[in-house]
Design an enzyme around this catalytic site. Sequence first.
Site, PDB file in Angstrom:
ATOM      1  N   GLU C  31       0.849  -1.196   0.000  1.00 55.25           N
ATOM      2  CA  GLU C  31       0.000   0.000   0.000  1.00 55.25           C
ATOM      3  C   GLU C  31       0.885   1.247   0.000  1.00 55.25           C
ATOM      4  N   THR C  38      -9.237   4.781  -1.096  1.00 56.03           N
ATOM      5  CA  THR C  38     -10.096   5.935  -1.310  1.00 56.03           C
ATOM      6  C   THR C  38     -11.330   5.835  -0.424  1.00 56.03           C
ATOM      7  N   SER C 141      -8.438   4.503  -8.042  1.00 57.80           N
ATOM      8  CA  SER C 141      -8.574   5.659  -8.932  1.00 57.80           C
ATOM      9  C   SER C 141      -8.336   6.949  -8.168  1.00 57.80           C
ATOM     10  N   GLY C 177     -22.346  16.706 -12.013  1.00 60.50           N
ATOM     11  CA  GLY C 177     -23.581  16.358 -11.302  1.00 60.50           C
ATOM     12  C   GLY C 177     -23.793  14.862 -11.275  1.00 60.50           C
ATOM     13  N   ASP C 307     -11.640  -0.142  -8.919  1.00 55.51           N
ATOM     14  CA  ASP C 307     -11.687   1.033  -9.801  1.00 55.51           C
ATOM     15  C   ASP C 307     -10.661   0.994 -10.934  1.00 55.51           C
ATOM     16  N   HIS C 439     -45.016  -3.576   9.414  1.00 60.81           N
ATOM     17  CA  HIS C 439     -45.697  -2.294   9.511  1.00 60.81           C
ATOM     18  C   HIS C 439     -45.279  -1.599  10.797  1.00 60.81           C
TER      19      HIS C 439
HETATM   20  C1  LIG Z   1     -15.887  11.282  -2.549  1.00 56.48           C
HETATM   21  C2  LIG Z   1     -16.144   9.866  -2.869  1.00 56.48           C
HETATM   22  C3  LIG Z   1     -17.256   9.227  -2.321  1.00 56.48           C
HETATM   23  C4  LIG Z   1     -17.521   7.899  -2.603  1.00 56.48           C
HETATM   24  N1  LIG Z   1     -18.617   7.304  -2.041  1.00 56.48           N
HETATM   25  C5  LIG Z   1     -18.874   6.008  -2.331  1.00 56.48           C
HETATM   26  C6  LIG Z   1     -19.983   5.341  -1.733  1.00 56.48           C
HETATM   27  O1  LIG Z   1     -20.722   5.899  -0.930  1.00 56.48           O
HETATM   28  N2  LIG Z   1     -20.202   4.054  -2.046  1.00 56.48           N
HETATM   29  C7  LIG Z   1     -19.400   3.382  -2.925  1.00 56.48           C
HETATM   30  O2  LIG Z   1     -19.642   2.209  -3.186  1.00 56.48           O
HETATM   31  N3  LIG Z   1     -18.327   3.972  -3.487  1.00 56.48           N
HETATM   32  C8  LIG Z   1     -18.045   5.270  -3.212  1.00 56.48           C
HETATM   33  N4  LIG Z   1     -16.949   5.855  -3.776  1.00 56.48           N
HETATM   34  C9  LIG Z   1     -16.098   5.054  -4.663  1.00 56.48           C
HETATM   35  C10 LIG Z   1     -15.163   4.137  -3.878  1.00 56.48           C
HETATM   36  O3  LIG Z   1     -14.407   4.909  -2.976  1.00 56.48           O
HETATM   37  C11 LIG Z   1     -14.270   3.380  -4.813  1.00 56.48           C
HETATM   38  O4  LIG Z   1     -15.048   2.682  -5.753  1.00 56.48           O
HETATM   39  C12 LIG Z   1     -13.429   2.363  -4.066  1.00 56.48           C
HETATM   40  O5  LIG Z   1     -12.617   2.981  -3.116  1.00 56.48           O
HETATM   41  C13 LIG Z   1     -12.555   1.566  -5.044  1.00 56.48           C
HETATM   42  O6  LIG Z   1     -11.784   0.659  -4.315  1.00 56.48           O
HETATM   43  P1  LIG Z   1     -10.391   0.146  -4.877  1.00 56.48           P
HETATM   44  O7  LIG Z   1      -9.923  -0.846  -3.872  1.00 56.48           O
HETATM   45  O8  LIG Z   1     -10.544  -0.278  -6.267  1.00 56.48           O
HETATM   46  O9  LIG Z   1      -9.437   1.429  -4.921  1.00 56.48           O
HETATM   47  P2  LIG Z   1      -9.065   2.538  -3.859  1.00 56.48           P
HETATM   48  O10 LIG Z   1     -10.017   2.591  -2.752  1.00 56.48           O
HETATM   49  O11 LIG Z   1      -8.837   3.767  -4.639  1.00 56.48           O
HETATM   50  O12 LIG Z   1      -7.716   2.026  -3.249  1.00 56.48           O
HETATM   51  C14 LIG Z   1      -6.551   1.932  -4.020  1.00 56.48           C
HETATM   52  C15 LIG Z   1      -5.354   1.916  -3.104  1.00 56.48           C
HETATM   53  O13 LIG Z   1      -4.208   1.573  -3.856  1.00 56.48           O
HETATM   54  C16 LIG Z   1      -3.112   2.367  -3.449  1.00 56.48           C
HETATM   55  N5  LIG Z   1      -2.167   2.437  -4.560  1.00 56.48           N
HETATM   56  C17 LIG Z   1      -2.331   3.015  -5.771  1.00 56.48           C
HETATM   57  N6  LIG Z   1      -1.252   2.826  -6.551  1.00 56.48           N
HETATM   58  C18 LIG Z   1      -0.376   2.099  -5.819  1.00 56.48           C
HETATM   59  C19 LIG Z   1       0.919   1.579  -6.070  1.00 56.48           C
HETATM   60  N7  LIG Z   1       1.535   1.744  -7.240  1.00 56.48           N
HETATM   61  N8  LIG Z   1       1.524   0.889  -5.095  1.00 56.48           N
HETATM   62  C20 LIG Z   1       0.920   0.689  -3.904  1.00 56.48           C
HETATM   63  N9  LIG Z   1      -0.302   1.161  -3.611  1.00 56.48           N
HETATM   64  C21 LIG Z   1      -0.950   1.855  -4.567  1.00 56.48           C
HETATM   65  C22 LIG Z   1      -3.741   3.688  -3.078  1.00 56.48           C
HETATM   66  O14 LIG Z   1      -2.914   4.389  -2.150  1.00 56.48           O
HETATM   67  C23 LIG Z   1      -5.056   3.252  -2.472  1.00 56.48           C
HETATM   68  O15 LIG Z   1      -4.950   3.099  -1.081  1.00 56.48           O
HETATM   69  C24 LIG Z   1     -16.662   7.181  -3.484  1.00 56.48           C
HETATM   70  C25 LIG Z   1     -15.545   7.813  -4.018  1.00 56.48           C
HETATM   71  C26 LIG Z   1     -15.269   9.133  -3.720  1.00 56.48           C
HETATM   72  C27 LIG Z   1     -14.078   9.768  -4.316  1.00 56.48           C
HETATM   73  C1  LIG Z   2     -49.631   0.913  21.285  1.00 51.54           C
HETATM   74  C2  LIG Z   2     -49.634  -0.074  20.161  1.00 51.54           C
HETATM   75  C3  LIG Z   2     -48.597  -0.069  19.237  1.00 51.54           C
HETATM   76  C4  LIG Z   2     -48.599  -0.972  18.183  1.00 51.54           C
HETATM   77  N1  LIG Z   2     -47.557  -0.926  17.288  1.00 51.54           N
HETATM   78  C5  LIG Z   2     -47.547  -1.820  16.268  1.00 51.54           C
HETATM   79  C6  LIG Z   2     -46.522  -1.793  15.285  1.00 51.54           C
HETATM   80  O1  LIG Z   2     -45.616  -0.954  15.316  1.00 51.54           O
HETATM   81  N2  LIG Z   2     -46.554  -2.688  14.282  1.00 51.54           N
HETATM   82  C7  LIG Z   2     -47.534  -3.630  14.197  1.00 51.54           C
HETATM   83  O2  LIG Z   2     -47.510  -4.425  13.269  1.00 51.54           O
HETATM   84  N3  LIG Z   2     -48.534  -3.682  15.097  1.00 51.54           N
HETATM   85  C8  LIG Z   2     -48.560  -2.799  16.125  1.00 51.54           C
HETATM   86  N4  LIG Z   2     -49.597  -2.832  17.018  1.00 51.54           N
HETATM   87  C9  LIG Z   2     -50.659  -3.838  16.844  1.00 51.54           C
HETATM   88  C10 LIG Z   2     -51.645  -3.415  15.756  1.00 51.54           C
HETATM   89  O3  LIG Z   2     -52.167  -2.155  16.073  1.00 51.54           O
HETATM   90  C11 LIG Z   2     -52.747  -4.455  15.623  1.00 51.54           C
HETATM   91  O4  LIG Z   2     -52.170  -5.722  15.369  1.00 51.54           O
HETATM   92  C12 LIG Z   2     -53.663  -4.120  14.463  1.00 51.54           C
HETATM   93  O5  LIG Z   2     -54.261  -2.879  14.630  1.00 51.54           O
HETATM   94  C13 LIG Z   2     -54.746  -5.192  14.334  1.00 51.54           C
HETATM   95  O6  LIG Z   2     -55.580  -4.856  13.274  1.00 51.54           O
HETATM   96  P1  LIG Z   2     -57.097  -5.348  13.238  1.00 51.54           P
HETATM   97  O7  LIG Z   2     -57.627  -4.852  11.934  1.00 51.54           O
HETATM   98  O8  LIG Z   2     -57.140  -6.783  13.497  1.00 51.54           O
HETATM   99  O9  LIG Z   2     -57.811  -4.640  14.457  1.00 51.54           O
HETATM  100  P2  LIG Z   2     -57.910  -3.146  14.968  1.00 51.54           P
HETATM  101  O10 LIG Z   2     -56.848  -2.313  14.380  1.00 51.54           O
HETATM  102  O11 LIG Z   2     -57.993  -3.232  16.430  1.00 51.54           O
HETATM  103  O12 LIG Z   2     -59.260  -2.616  14.351  1.00 51.54           O
HETATM  104  C14 LIG Z   2     -60.493  -3.157  14.750  1.00 51.54           C
HETATM  105  C15 LIG Z   2     -61.570  -2.163  14.421  1.00 51.54           C
HETATM  106  O13 LIG Z   2     -62.827  -2.808  14.605  1.00 51.54           O
HETATM  107  C16 LIG Z   2     -63.730  -1.891  15.222  1.00 51.54           C
HETATM  108  N5  LIG Z   2     -64.759  -2.687  15.907  1.00 51.54           N
HETATM  109  C17 LIG Z   2     -64.589  -3.480  16.986  1.00 51.54           C
HETATM  110  N6  LIG Z   2     -65.753  -4.090  17.300  1.00 51.54           N
HETATM  111  C18 LIG Z   2     -66.686  -3.639  16.413  1.00 51.54           C
HETATM  112  C19 LIG Z   2     -68.062  -3.891  16.213  1.00 51.54           C
HETATM  113  N7  LIG Z   2     -68.733  -4.738  16.982  1.00 51.54           N
HETATM  114  N8  LIG Z   2     -68.694  -3.257  15.197  1.00 51.54           N
HETATM  115  C20 LIG Z   2     -68.030  -2.390  14.380  1.00 51.54           C
HETATM  116  N9  LIG Z   2     -66.730  -2.130  14.536  1.00 51.54           N
HETATM  117  C21 LIG Z   2     -66.062  -2.759  15.530  1.00 51.54           C
HETATM  118  C22 LIG Z   2     -62.864  -1.070  16.131  1.00 51.54           C
HETATM  119  O14 LIG Z   2     -63.469   0.182  16.372  1.00 51.54           O
HETATM  120  C23 LIG Z   2     -61.578  -0.946  15.325  1.00 51.54           C
HETATM  121  O15 LIG Z   2     -61.578   0.213  14.521  1.00 51.54           O
HETATM  122  C24 LIG Z   2     -49.637  -1.922  18.064  1.00 51.54           C
HETATM  123  C25 LIG Z   2     -50.677  -1.915  18.983  1.00 51.54           C
HETATM  124  C26 LIG Z   2     -50.687  -1.007  20.012  1.00 51.54           C
HETATM  125  C27 LIG Z   2     -51.823  -1.021  20.989  1.00 51.54           C
END
Ligand SMILES: Cc1cc2nc3c(=O)[nH]c(=O)nc-3n(C[C@H](O)[C@H](O)[C@H](O)COP(=O)(O)OP(=O)(O)OC[C@H]3O[C@@H](n4cnc5c(N)ncnc54)[C@H](O)[C@@H]3O)c2cc1C
Ligand SMILES: Cc1cc2nc3c(=O)[nH]c(=O)nc-3n(C[C@H](O)[C@H](O)[C@H](O)COP(=O)(O)OP(=O)(O)OC[C@H]3O[C@@H](n4cnc5c(N)ncnc54)[C@H](O)[C@@H]3O)c2cc1C
Lengths: 51, 464, 464
Positions: C31, C38, C141, C177, C307, C439
Site C-alpha cells: 500500500e 479511497t 482511482s 452532477g 476502480d 408495519h
Molecule cells: C468522494 C467519494 C465518495 C464515494 N462514495 C462512495 C460510496 O458511498 N459508495 C461506494 O460504493 N463507493 C463510493 N466511492 C467510490 C469508492 O471509494 C471506490 O469505488 C473504491 O474505493 C474503489 O476501491 P479500490 O480498492 O478499487 O481502490 P481505492 O479505494 O482507490 O484504493 C486503491 C489503493 O491503492 C493504493 N495504490 C495506488 N497505486 C499504488 C501503487 N503503485 N503501489 C501501492 N499502492 C498503490 C492507493 O494508495 C489506495 O490506497 C466514493 C468515491 C469518492 C471519491
Molecule cells: C400501542 C400499540 C402499538 C402498536 N404498534 C404496532 C406496530 O408498530 N406494528 C404492528 O404491526 N402492530 C402494532 N400494534 C398492533 C396493531 O395495532 C394491531 O395488530 C392491528 O391494529 C390489528 O388490526 P385489526 O384490523 O385486526 O384490528 P384493529 O386495528 O384493532 O381494528 C379493529 C376495528 O374494529 C372496530 N370494531 C370493533 N368491534 C366492532 C363492532 N362490533 N362493530 C363495528 N366495529 C367494531 C374497532 O373500532 C376498530 O376500529 C400496536 C398496537 C398497540 C396497541
Amino acid sequence: EVLIKATPIAKKIAKEQGIDLALVTGTGPGGRIVEKDVLDFIERQKAERAK
Amino acid sequence: MADLTVIGGGPGGYVAAIRAAQLGCNVRLIEGEKVGGTCLNRGCIPTKVLLHAAELKSNFDMARDYGFSVKESTFDWKVLMDRKDATVKQLTDGVATLLESWGVDVVYGEASFVNSKEIVVKNGNGTSTLKSDSFIIATGSKPSMPPIEGLQCRNVLTSDDVLQIQEIPSSMLIVGGGVIGIEFATLFSGLGCHVTVVEFLPRILSNIDEEMASYVHEILSSKGITIHVAAKVTKIEERGSSLVVSVQKMSGENITVEAGHLLLAAGRVTNTQTLNLTNAGVETERGRIKTDKFMRTNVPNIYAVGDCTSPYMLAHVAMAEGEIAAENVAGGMREMDYSVVPACIFTSPELASVGMSELDCQKAGIPVKVGRFPMVGNGRALTLGEAEGMVKVVADSRYEKVLGVHILGPNATELISTACMAMKLEATAEEIAQLIVAHPTVGEALKEAALSVQGRAIHLPKEG
Amino acid sequence: MADLTVIGGGPGGYVAAIRAAQLGCNVRLIEGEKVGGTCLNRGCIPTKVLLHAAELKSNFDMARDYGFSVKESTFDWKVLMDRKDATVKQLTDGVATLLESWGVDVVYGEASFVNSKEIVVKNGNGTSTLKSDSFIIATGSKPSMPPIEGLQCRNVLTSDDVLQIQEIPSSMLIVGGGVIGIEFATLFSGLGCHVTVVEFLPRILSNIDEEMASYVHEILSSKGITIHVAAKVTKIEERGSSLVVSVQKMSGENITVEAGHLLLAAGRVTNTQTLNLTNAGVETERGRIKTDKFMRTNVPNIYAVGDCTSPYMLAHVAMAEGEIAAENVAGGMREMDYSVVPACIFTSPELASVGMSELDCQKAGIPVKVGRFPMVGNGRALTLGEAEGMVKVVADSRYEKVLGVHILGPNATELISTACMAMKLEATAEEIAQLIVAHPTVGEALKEAALSVQGRAIHLPKEG
Ligand SMILES: Cc1cc2nc3c(=O)[nH]c(=O)nc-3n(C[C@H](O)[C@H](O)[C@H](O)COP(=O)(O)OP(=O)(O)OC[C@H]3O[C@@H](n4cnc5c(N)ncnc54)[C@H](O)[C@@H]3O)c2cc1C
Ligand SMILES: Cc1cc2nc3c(=O)[nH]c(=O)nc-3n(C[C@H](O)[C@H](O)[C@H](O)COP(=O)(O)OP(=O)(O)OC[C@H]3O[C@@H](n4cnc5c(N)ncnc54)[C@H](O)[C@@H]3O)c2cc1C
C-alpha cells in the site's frame, strides 16, 4: 428450452439427493420448485420403491 | 359476485374490503369508531410519531459530536400531540378516500350478529338490520386489564389513554415488558421521563431471540430505565399526586416504586364481546375466533382476520390475513402462510426479527449454525454514530437454510425485509453471503453475519 | 499454496487479501499510502460522516414540528472534521487489525512491475524487489482533472482536498452532477453553504432512472441548490477572495458564477501510471486494466479488481471482485456476476437503485410494466416526517420478472437490499407483492409498488 426455476434450498437438496429437478413439479409462484416439492418427490419415490 | 360485509375498519378490515372490491365484490364495511382501527388511531402510527420525537431529541446530543451544540431548546408536548394527531388524520383520511374510490360502503356503528346472514348495526341514529352473503370479522383487540388492586387510581392508563395525556409525565411505571411496553419505555424515557418497567416473565421481549432481548435490556438500562423482570405488580395506591406501586419479585423480595403515572401494557384481549357471535354460531377459543388456514371460521360464509383471531397481533399480519380472506370470499382458495412474519420493535436502535430464534431451534431439535456480526464493525453504523447492536443469522447445520434472522441496529426494521425476502425464497446463508450489498449500508452487516455462518466473514478477525 | 501479492489496500485489495488468506494463501499487501484506500480515507466513509452532520442539522428544523424548538445553536467545523477523522481512523485501524489477524504481510510503499513475477517497492527506506507467484492489482482511482482554464487558482479543490478544508465555504461551485458531485452538493448545501452544480450532460445523475433523477433534481432545487445542466465550465479566475467561473450552456448562453470555492467532481481516472504495467505485459484499454470474467488480466498470474479495472467505480463492486479474484488465485474458477449491483446516492432523502431503468428497457426493446408508489402514502415515511420520494418497480411484461427497482425515500439505501435479494433469486413482482412486510416500514412502499405492477396496490386509489 425449458428453464427450471427452483429455490436455492430446493436446488441444494436435489443436488445432494441426486434428484433431477426436471421431474419435479413446482408449486411455488410461477411454478417455482420449492423445498416442499422436492421433499414430497423424495417421499413419493421412497413409497414407490417400497411397493 | 357475492356481497360482503366487513366488520371493523382496522388494517385487517380495510385491506380485506379493498381487496374484495378489487375482485369485484359488492362490499360494505361497518366501523364502530374510526377507520384505521387500533393501528392508525391508537397503535402503530401515533407511537411511531412520538418515538421519532424521542429520536430527534437524542439527535441533539449526538449532534454535539458532529459539531453542533444546542445551547438552548424548549419542548412543547402540545405541539407533539398535534403533530401525532395530524399524522393520524392524514392516514385515516387517506384510508377513507381509498375505501371510497373502491366503492366500499362505509357504515358507522356497532355490529352484532342476528344469525349467520344478518347483523344489526347500532349508532346514534338508531338500529338497522343488514343482510349479507358473507362476512369478514376484523374487530381487533383492546388493552387487557390485569387483576391488580387499585386500577381505578388516578393516572393509571392504558395505551389508549396515554396517547391522549395533556402533559409529559415526569415518571412512569410500565406494567409489561413486551413489545408495546418496551416501545413506550423507549419513547417516554427518550423524552425525559423516568421509566420503570415491570415484567412478569424472567425476561423482557420474551418472544424475541434471548441474546438480542438481553442486549436490548442492557441498552435500556444504560439509558436509565429501571427494569424488574420476574416481578409482578400487586397493588397501586395514590399518595399525594403520585402512585405507590407494590411489586412482588419471584425472588421473594417485595419493593414499592413511586411514579407519577402507571401504564398498563400487559397484553390485549380480542374485541368479540359486542358481536354476539353465538347468534351466528361462530366458535371462539380463549376469546379468539377460531379460523382455518383459509381464514374461515367454523361457519362457512364467515371469515375472521387480524387481532380478533390471530395470536400474532401485528398490523402486517392482519393485512395479509385480510387479503387472503377477501380472495377466498371472492372464490379463491388461498392459504395463509405464516412462515415468514417479521416482528419489529422501534427501540433505539431498532430491533427486528424473523423466523426462529436459537432457542426455538434448540427446542425443536434442529442443529444450527449461527453467524453473528457486531454493528461496531459496520461502516455505515459508525458514520451514523450508532455502533450498538448486531446481526445474527440462524441457519440449519445441514443445508445452511436460513431459519431466522435477528437484527439490532440502525434501520433494522427496514433491513429485516431483506431477510424476509431471502427466507420467502428459501435462501441458504450462501445466497445472502453472495449478495452484493451497497457500501456503506447496515445491510453489509447482514451479509457478514451470513458469511460468518460459513465461518468466513471478511470483516471479523480470524478466530482463535 | 501459491503466494500472492496484492497491490493496493482499498476495499478491492484488502478484501482480496483477507479472502486469499482465508483460503490458505501466503499473502502480502503493498500500500502506497494508507490501508482502506479511497473508500475509507477520502471517499465513502468521510463523506457519509459529513452527510450525517447535514442530516442532523436538518433535523433541528424538523424537530420544531415535533415540539422541540432550538433557540440557539452553534456549529464548529473543526469538531466535525475531528469526528470524520476519528471515524476514518477507527475503520482503517480495524482493517489493519483484520489484515494482521489473517497473517497478511502489509508492506508500505509504491509498487511497480519489473516483470510479470517481480515488483519493486519504493518507500522512505529505499527500494526493494519482491517476487510473487501471482498478483492482484487493486490500485483504484483518483480525481480526474478536466481541461478547464484556471485550475491552478486558489480554492479549486478535488474531492480529496475538500475533505481537508479548514472551514466551511460560504459558497461553492461543483463541476459535475454525478453521484460524487450530488453528494457533496447535498452535504455542503445542508451545512449552509450556497451551492451551484454544473453538469455537462442534459441531466444530473445520468446513470439513474430518469424519472428518479429528475425528482432528485427538483428536491435539490427546492433546497436552494442551483443546477445548470447541459453546461460546461470553461474558465476559472480569481477575483479578490472569490472565484469567477465562466459557464457555457449548450443553449448558447454564457454566464458567470461567483463562488468562494470550486470543487472538481467530474470523473475519476485509474491509478495505473506508477505501476509500469508494460514491464509485466498487462494490457489496458482507455486507462482501465483489461480483465475477463474471472478478474484475470491478459497475463495469467495477474488479476485486477476495483476502480483500476471496473467501470462501476463502487466500493461494493471492488470488494466483490476482490473476493472473486482471491478465490481464483486460490485455484477456483468463479465468475464475477454483475447482474445485481445496487447504486446508492446519499441525498436527502436517499436514492437507491438496482437493475434496469425504464429507459434502459425501452432501449433494449423489452416491454415492461411499471409499478409506482409514492412515499406520501407510506405510514412510516409520514411518521418520520419525510414524505418525499417514491418507489418504482420495473418488470418485464410477460413474466413480471423484476428488472429494476428504484427507490427515493427514507432509508432507501437499506431497502434496496430487499430488491437486490429478490432480483438475485430471480423473483417476479408477485413474490415481492406477497412478502409480508413489517408495519410501519418504508419497505411497505416497495411491496405496494410491486402490487401496482399487477395493477392491484392496496394503498392507491382506484384509477380512473
Ligand atoms: C468522494 C467519494 C465518495 C464515494 N462514495 C462512495 C460510496 O458511498 N459508495 C461506494 O460504493 N463507493 C463510493 N466511492 C467510490 C469508492 O471509494 C471506490 O469505488 C473504491 O474505493 C474503489 O476501491 P479500490 O480498492 O478499487 O481502490 P481505492 O479505494 O482507490 O484504493 C486503491 C489503493 O491503492 C493504493 N495504490 C495506488 N497505486 C499504488 C501503487 N503503485 N503501489 C501501492 N499502492 C498503490 C492507493 O494508495 C489506495 O490506497 C466514493 C468515491 C469518492 C471519491
Ligand atoms: C400501542 C400499540 C402499538 C402498536 N404498534 C404496532 C406496530 O408498530 N406494528 C404492528 O404491526 N402492530 C402494532 N400494534 C398492533 C396493531 O395495532 C394491531 O395488530 C392491528 O391494529 C390489528 O388490526 P385489526 O384490523 O385486526 O384490528 P384493529 O386495528 O384493532 O381494528 C379493529 C376495528 O374494529 C372496530 N370494531 C370493533 N368491534 C366492532 C363492532 N362490533 N362493530 C363495528 N366495529 C367494531 C374497532 O373500532 C376498530 O376500529 C400496536 C398496537 C398497540 C396497541
